[in-house]
Design a protein around this motif. Structure first.
Motif, PDB file in Angstrom:
ATOM      1  N   LYS A   1      11.145   2.641  -0.559  1.00 35.31           N
ATOM      2  CA  LYS A   1      12.144   2.759   0.469  1.00 35.31           C
ATOM      3  C   LYS A   1      11.510   3.459   1.762  1.00 35.31           C
ATOM      4  CE  LYS A   1      16.449   3.416   1.885  1.00 35.31           C
ATOM      5  NZ  LYS A   1      17.408   4.875   1.566  1.00 35.31           N
ATOM      6  N   ILE A   2      10.270   4.212   1.609  1.00 35.13           N
ATOM      7  CA  ILE A   2       9.773   4.521   2.863  1.00 35.13           C
ATOM      8  C   ILE A   2       9.081   3.264   3.406  1.00 35.13           C
ATOM      9  CG2 ILE A   2       7.906   5.957   3.712  1.00 35.13           C
ATOM     10  CD1 ILE A   2       8.124   7.918   1.448  1.00 35.13           C
TER      11      ILE A   2
ATOM     12  N   LEU B   1      10.578  10.786  10.293  1.00 31.33           N
ATOM     13  CA  LEU B   1       9.278  10.760   9.196  1.00 31.33           C
ATOM     14  C   LEU B   1       8.563   9.184   9.164  1.00 31.33           C
ATOM     15  CD1 LEU B   1      10.954  12.578   6.479  1.00 31.33           C
ATOM     16  CD2 LEU B   1       8.904  13.387   7.686  1.00 31.33           C
TER      17      LEU B   1
ATOM     18  N   GLU C   1       0.736  -1.227   0.009  1.00 29.04           N
ATOM     19  CA  GLU C   1       0.088  -0.142  -0.022  1.00 29.04           C
ATOM     20  C   GLU C   1       0.887   1.126   0.006  1.00 29.04           C
ATOM     21  OE1 GLU C   1      -2.924  -0.234   3.032  1.00 29.04           O
ATOM     22  OE2 GLU C   1      -3.610  -2.096   2.708  1.00 29.04           O
ATOM     23  N   THR C   2       2.250   1.185   0.023  1.00 31.22           N
ATOM     24  CA  THR C   2       2.998   2.318  -0.115  1.00 31.22           C
ATOM     25  C   THR C   2       3.790   2.415  -1.323  1.00 31.22           C
ATOM     26  OG1 THR C   2       3.550   1.862   2.325  1.00 31.22           O
ATOM     27  CG2 THR C   2       5.008   3.468   1.240  1.00 31.22           C
ATOM     28  N   ASN C   3       3.568   3.620  -2.222  1.00 34.50           N
ATOM     29  CA  ASN C   3       3.970   3.888  -3.329  1.00 34.50           C
ATOM     30  C   ASN C   3       5.529   4.131  -3.470  1.00 34.50           C
ATOM     31  OD1 ASN C   3       1.391   4.254  -4.170  1.00 34.50           O
ATOM     32  ND2 ASN C   3       1.423   6.321  -3.705  1.00 34.50           N
ATOM     33  N   ASP C   4       6.234   4.438  -2.276  1.00 38.19           N
ATOM     34  CA  ASP C   4       7.539   4.739  -2.284  1.00 38.19           C
ATOM     35  C   ASP C   4       8.109   3.403  -1.418  1.00 38.19           C
ATOM     36  OD1 ASP C   4      10.388   5.374  -1.460  1.00 38.19           O
ATOM     37  OD2 ASP C   4       9.953   7.108  -2.135  1.00 38.19           O
TER      38      ASP C   4
ATOM     39  N   ILE D   1      11.685   1.541   5.453  1.00 40.14           N
ATOM     40  CA  ILE D   1      12.128   2.077   6.531  1.00 40.14           C
ATOM     41  C   ILE D   1      10.998   1.882   7.386  1.00 40.14           C
ATOM     42  CG2 ILE D   1      12.683   4.430   7.818  1.00 40.14           C
ATOM     43  CD1 ILE D   1      13.736   5.351   5.069  1.00 40.14           C
ATOM     44  N   MET D   2       9.928   1.906   7.292  1.00 40.07           N
ATOM     45  CA  MET D   2       8.625   1.590   8.216  1.00 40.07           C
ATOM     46  C   MET D   2       8.685   0.186   8.725  1.00 40.07           C
ATOM     47  SD  MET D   2       5.284   3.652   7.084  1.00 40.07           S
ATOM     48  CE  MET D   2       5.090   3.187   5.271  1.00 40.07           C
TER      49      MET D   2
ATOM     50  N   PRO E   1      -0.402   7.989  10.941  1.00 42.33           N
ATOM     51  CA  PRO E   1      -1.675   8.169  10.181  1.00 42.33           C
ATOM     52  C   PRO E   1      -2.188   7.039   9.533  1.00 42.33           C
ATOM     53  CG  PRO E   1       0.026   9.418   9.173  1.00 42.33           C
ATOM     54  CD  PRO E   1       0.494   9.060  10.490  1.00 42.33           C
ATOM     55  N   LEU E   2      -1.271   6.121   8.976  1.00 43.25           N
ATOM     56  CA  LEU E   2      -1.369   5.012   8.404  1.00 43.25           C
ATOM     57  C   LEU E   2      -2.251   3.868   9.319  1.00 43.25           C
ATOM     58  CD1 LEU E   2      -0.969   3.457   5.685  1.00 43.25           C
ATOM     59  CD2 LEU E   2       1.044   2.493   6.563  1.00 43.25           C
TER      60      LEU E   2
ATOM     61  N   ALA F   1       4.581   8.732   9.683  1.00 36.81           N
ATOM     62  CA  ALA F   1       3.927   7.969   8.260  1.00 36.81           C
ATOM     63  C   ALA F   1       3.248   6.845   9.059  1.00 36.81           C
ATOM     64  CB  ALA F   1       5.069   7.579   7.271  1.00 36.81           C
TER      65      ALA F   1
END
Lengths: 289, 289
Positions: free
Chosen positions: B31-32, B113, B26-29, B35-36, B120-121, B117
């Protein structure tokens, strides 16, 4: 039909009163309330809450306590994003809205926590005011990893990265995520809450997309056009610290042309709608043209 | 009737699979997402999502994709709080769940960050899974200035403050906000989502309050009883850095007595309910008794 100036004159003080009263009234620990209120009450333009209310007004909806609560929830979330963007690990800014930034005034842990408090509080106000899980979905999507925080991450990741300095697609995506998503969400929440018919909703969303894109470009232009005193924060700074944005890529003249073009598109999107209050937002951009 | 062990054995892998798949999917990027996921997939006990699911199970509700989404949303929020608590400006921890903390691994901006992230997710997953604005209200209240963040603020504010070292009321309030609120919210959301009758709901909330209070005391005891290797994070650290908690106030023996008493109260709260899975959570505390 309400004009932008009328809407702004009527609701800006109501927004400010609501924010201050409820921040202190609904927070048990008054020190935390003070740290949050310090940044929230620093005198922003209340652009996003006004956009939400102007959309409702254009749709012919009444504005009362519940609608104000949603609008102010958006402002809390916007303020959280400013506090965290200013942190030493991020943009490391000392001034914001003409005052010391939160971490300069209260300390870094306090600033992180003020942001961490404002974000869920803002979402709560939106859920409470709307009694709609759909609005909670829209706002959390807009500020999450596929929205605002995703844009801030790309910004951090690309600062001083020459490889993306002329990558227009990358820069557009980054700027859209950072700033556009929350602006779009402010309008989208109003169309859902105000039960706009789907054809009408589409027009408003198209407007919000052009308006939001224009806003980031405007903000970049403020950085070079305004003095620090006018802007209330450090200006002429982006180029210095190696930020890549539309302005650093295109220069001032072409960026102004882009902005003019976006304004025309946004005006066209609302053709046939009696959305005077919303169209009036575009006048904001005149000061950098 | 499901036992705690059965529930844990069945749902822990489902929770882990859902978290990993959806974080990336569900995450477009990506790399983010990485990290999450680094912090989310570091192997926590999944206590809060299991509490949510165990409460639903005890209420006789089915558990499917939507319920898993809500449960995993709670875990995202819990992970956000760990990432921010570990930051240099906060507790400045290098290890968590046996790995380098997020800021040590990815950098401070990235860690801030990642937390920004995940919060709210997590709320989005709860709103999506439940289609209920009430659950959005419960969770945002629990982690906001009157909940978890308020507790973290009191913690920061009171570290090395001798004036509160023996203030039992202050320490109870701080620990309750920091840890108890999210545990209570996990159970409360299940009672609302599972439409528990009000008399039944009250019993579950009473249990959650005693369980949540016990959890913080347990966590403090882990700090002195376990070695760093067992706990996966720095232990024997609280006293060193001037933290005030129940343990530093009462000492090990009295704290253990407190914990035993809270376990009895929690067991009593659910008398008459067939809540075996939920009561089994109390066995967790045996390892420090």
């Amino acid at each position: 039909m309400t004009t932008f100036k009328e809407l702004q004159a009527k609701y800006t003080p109501l927004i400010n009163d609501f924010l201050e009263k409820q921040l202190y009234g609904e927070t048990n620990d008054q020190k935390i309330a003070e740290i949050m209120a310090y940044s929230v009450m620093a005198g922003g333009k209340r652009l996003r809450p006004l956009l939400f209310l102007a959309t409702l007004d254009s749709l012919g909806r009444e504005i009362g306590e519940s609608e104000l609560r949603i609008a102010c929830g958006i402002e809390l979330i916007h303020t959280y994003s400013l506090i965290h963007d200013d942190l030493p690990a991020m943009d490391n800014d000392d001034y914001r809205r003409g005052r010391l930034t939160s971490h300069k005034k209260w300390g870094e842990a306090e600033a992180i926590l003020a942001g961490d408090a404002l974000l869920p509080l803002g979402i709560k106000w939106i859920a409470q005011g709307s009694r709609s899980y759909e609005l909670a979905e829209i706002i959390t999507e807009a500020v999450g990893p596929n929205g605002m925080v995703g844009g801030q991450y790309l910004d951090i990741d690309s600062t001083n990265n020459a490889a993306v300095a002329n990558d227009a697609e990358f820069i557009n995506r980054m700027e859209w995520l950072k700033t556009g998503c929350l602006i779009l969400a402010s309008v989208e929440m109003a169309t859902v809450y105000g039960q706009a018919p789907s054809g009408v909703k589409e027009k408003y969303l198209a407007f919000a997309k052009h308006f939001g894109r224009a806003y980031q470009i405007y903000d970049d232009l403020v950085d070079v056009v305004e003095s620090q005193e006018e802007a209330g924060k450090a200006t002429h700074k982006d180029q210095e610290v190696g930020k890549n944005n539309t302005l650093t890529m295109l220069g001032v003249d072409e960026t102004r042309n882009d902005l003019r073009h976006l304004i025309k598109q946004a005006q066209g999107d609302l053709t046939g709608e009696s959305a005077e209050a919303l169209l009036g937002f575009l006048d904001l951009y005149q000061k950098v043209l």
